[in-house]
Design an enzyme around this catalytic site. Structure first.
Site, PDB file in Angstrom:
ATOM      1  N   ASP A   1      48.132  25.837  44.493  1.00  0.00           N
ATOM      2  CA  ASP A   1      48.640  24.947  43.666  1.00  0.00           C
ATOM      3  C   ASP A   1      49.792  24.330  45.223  1.00  0.00           C
ATOM      4  OD1 ASP A   1      50.932  26.560  43.642  1.00  0.00           O
ATOM      5  OD2 ASP A   1      50.994  26.304  41.523  1.00  0.00           O
ATOM      6  N   HIS A   2      50.516  23.571  44.657  1.00  0.00           N
ATOM      7  CA  HIS A   2      51.895  22.915  45.441  1.00  0.00           C
ATOM      8  C   HIS A   2      52.705  23.943  46.075  1.00  0.00           C
ATOM      9  CE1 HIS A   2      52.994  22.707  41.199  1.00  0.00           C
ATOM     10  NE2 HIS A   2      54.403  22.893  41.880  1.00  0.00           N
TER      11      HIS A   2
ATOM     12  N   CYS B   1      49.388  30.662  44.337  1.00  0.00           N
ATOM     13  CA  CYS B   1      50.430  29.856  43.504  1.00  0.00           C
ATOM     14  C   CYS B   1      51.927  30.519  43.974  1.00  0.00           C
ATOM     15  CB  CYS B   1      50.084  29.872  41.861  1.00  0.00           C
ATOM     16  SG  CYS B   1      50.017  31.257  40.860  1.00  0.00           S
ATOM     17  N   GLY B   2      52.381  29.952  43.293  1.00  0.00           N
ATOM     18  CA  GLY B   2      54.119  30.280  43.567  1.00  0.00           C
ATOM     19  C   GLY B   2      54.265  32.026  43.596  1.00  0.00           C
ATOM     20  N   THR B   3      53.658  32.269  42.430  1.00  0.00           N
ATOM     21  CA  THR B   3      53.945  33.703  42.304  1.00  0.00           C
ATOM     22  C   THR B   3      52.807  34.571  41.888  1.00  0.00           C
ATOM     23  OG1 THR B   3      53.730  33.495  39.663  1.00  0.00           O
ATOM     24  CG2 THR B   3      56.053  33.381  40.446  1.00  0.00           C
ATOM     25  N   GLY B   4      51.795  33.778  41.821  1.00  0.00           N
ATOM     26  CA  GLY B   4      50.111  34.295  41.976  1.00  0.00           C
ATOM     27  C   GLY B   4      50.119  34.786  40.421  1.00  0.00           C
TER      28      GLY B   4
ATOM     29  N   GLY C   1      50.003  32.732  37.539  1.00  0.00           N
ATOM     30  CA  GLY C   1      49.344  31.822  36.815  1.00  0.00           C
ATOM     31  C   GLY C   1      48.040  31.825  37.361  1.00  0.00           C
TER      32      GLY C   1
ATOM     33  N   HIS D   1      38.222  50.136  44.154  1.00  0.00           N
ATOM     34  CA  HIS D   1      37.952  50.595  42.870  1.00  0.00           C
ATOM     35  C   HIS D   1      37.450  49.563  41.847  1.00  0.00           C
ATOM     36  CE1 HIS D   1      40.560  54.509  43.169  1.00  0.00           C
ATOM     37  NE2 HIS D   1      39.853  54.254  44.100  1.00  0.00           N
ATOM     38  N   ASN D   2      38.136  48.217  42.246  1.00  0.00           N
ATOM     39  CA  ASN D   2      37.909  47.008  41.196  1.00  0.00           C
ATOM     40  C   ASN D   2      37.038  46.259  41.745  1.00  0.00           C
ATOM     41  OD1 ASN D   2      41.387  47.712  41.380  1.00  0.00           O
ATOM     42  ND2 ASN D   2      40.161  48.399  39.609  1.00  0.00           N
TER      43      ASN D   2
ATOM     44  N   ARG E   1      55.678  32.272  46.954  1.00  0.00           N
ATOM     45  CA  ARG E   1      56.956  32.311  46.928  1.00  0.00           C
ATOM     46  C   ARG E   1      57.398  34.017  46.743  1.00  0.00           C
ATOM     47  NH1 ARG E   1      57.048  27.716  42.637  1.00  0.00           N
ATOM     48  NH2 ARG E   1      56.790  25.905  44.047  1.00  0.00           N
TER      49      ARG E   1
ATOM     50  N   ARG F   1      31.430  55.984  39.962  1.00  0.00           N
ATOM     51  CA  ARG F   1      32.387  55.743  38.750  1.00  0.00           C
ATOM     52  C   ARG F   1      33.212  54.558  38.467  1.00  0.00           C
ATOM     53  NH1 ARG F   1      35.366  58.411  42.597  1.00  0.00           N
ATOM     54  NH2 ARG F   1      37.698  58.245  42.509  1.00  0.00           N
ATOM     55  N   HIS F   2      33.415  53.964  39.555  1.00  0.00           N
ATOM     56  CA  HIS F   2      34.315  52.614  39.405  1.00  0.00           C
ATOM     57  C   HIS F   2      33.232  51.643  38.856  1.00  0.00           C
ATOM     58  CE1 HIS F   2      37.408  54.751  41.410  1.00  0.00           C
ATOM     59  NE2 HIS F   2      36.591  54.732  42.406  1.00  0.00           N
TER      60      HIS F   2
ATOM     61  N   ARG G   1      33.326  51.966  35.172  1.00  0.00           N
ATOM     62  CA  ARG G   1      34.599  51.150  34.430  1.00  0.00           C
ATOM     63  C   ARG G   1      34.269  49.714  34.450  1.00  0.00           C
ATOM     64  NH1 ARG G   1      37.660  55.866  37.850  1.00  0.00           N
ATOM     65  NH2 ARG G   1      37.077  57.688  36.367  1.00  0.00           N
TER      66      ARG G   1
HETATM   67  C1  RB5 Z   1      54.318  26.076  39.982  1.00  0.00           C
HETATM   68  O1  RB5 Z   1      55.855  25.544  39.834  1.00  0.00           O
HETATM   69  C2  RB5 Z   1      54.471  27.491  39.594  1.00  0.00           C
HETATM   70  O2  RB5 Z   1      54.645  27.717  38.194  1.00  0.00           O
HETATM   71  C3  RB5 Z   1      53.102  28.264  40.120  1.00  0.00           C
HETATM   72  O3  RB5 Z   1      53.028  27.938  41.373  1.00  0.00           O
HETATM   73  C4  RB5 Z   1      52.909  29.442  39.837  1.00  0.00           C
HETATM   74  O4  RB5 Z   1      53.801  30.239  40.120  1.00  0.00           O
HETATM   75  C5  RB5 Z   1      52.364  29.724  38.241  1.00  0.00           C
HETATM   76  O5  RB5 Z   1      52.233  30.888  37.881  1.00  0.00           O
END
Ligand code: RB5
Length: 145
Positions: A8-9, A66-69, A71, A99-100, A110, A133-134, A137
């Protein structure tokens, strides 16, 4: 290896850096599913586009940003057959493959700096699934036991 990328942005700049890094590594075909600028978009649409293409066999692996990963992680893991791993360091990247058998790497632009992110990408792409084993699972996850 064919790799899909989408973000995303909040992550277009990091996606661009990763694409350049993958191009300089060589040995892989890259498909960029966007977004490529700062305009605000909705991350689920990009997660869904990438996951559908991956499940259709259009590539071997995917990278979502994304910003945090968070979402992207939530959206991607709604798909049966997608094993999305939100990784913050090389250790979790390595284990997510060993493992996964993660088929989608998820990064937070971010929360993870570019140098760390590129190291994560390298480890994630270079590490094989250990099976055994993985796999048992993972089968339990797929069968929702
Ligand atoms: C967008 O502002 C932010 O919500 C998105 O990048 C992400 O971090 C969502 O989980």
């Amino acid at each position: 290896m064919k790799i899909l990328l989408a973000g995303d942005h909040g992550a277009f700049a990091l996606k661009d850096e990763i694409i350049k890094h993958l191009q300089s590594r060589g040995g892989c075909q890259i498909v960029n599913l966007g977004v490529d600028g700062p305009e605000s978009v909705d991350y689920p649409e990009y997660a869904q586009k990438l996951c559908r293409a991956l499940l259709a066999g259009e590539a071997d692996k995917g990278i979502l940003l994304c910003g945090t990963g968070l979402g992207m992680s939530i959206a991607a893991n709604r798909f049966n057959g997608i094993r999305g791993a939100l990784c913050h360091d090389e250790y979790t990247a390595r284990l997510s493959r060993q493992h996964n058998n993660a088929n989608v790497l998820i990064l937070g632009a971010r929360s993870t700096g570019p140098a760390v992110a590129l190291g994560i990408v390298d480890v994630w792409l270079d590490t094989e699934f250990e099976g055994d084993r993985h796999q048992r699972r993972l089968d339990k996850i797929e069968s929702r036991l």
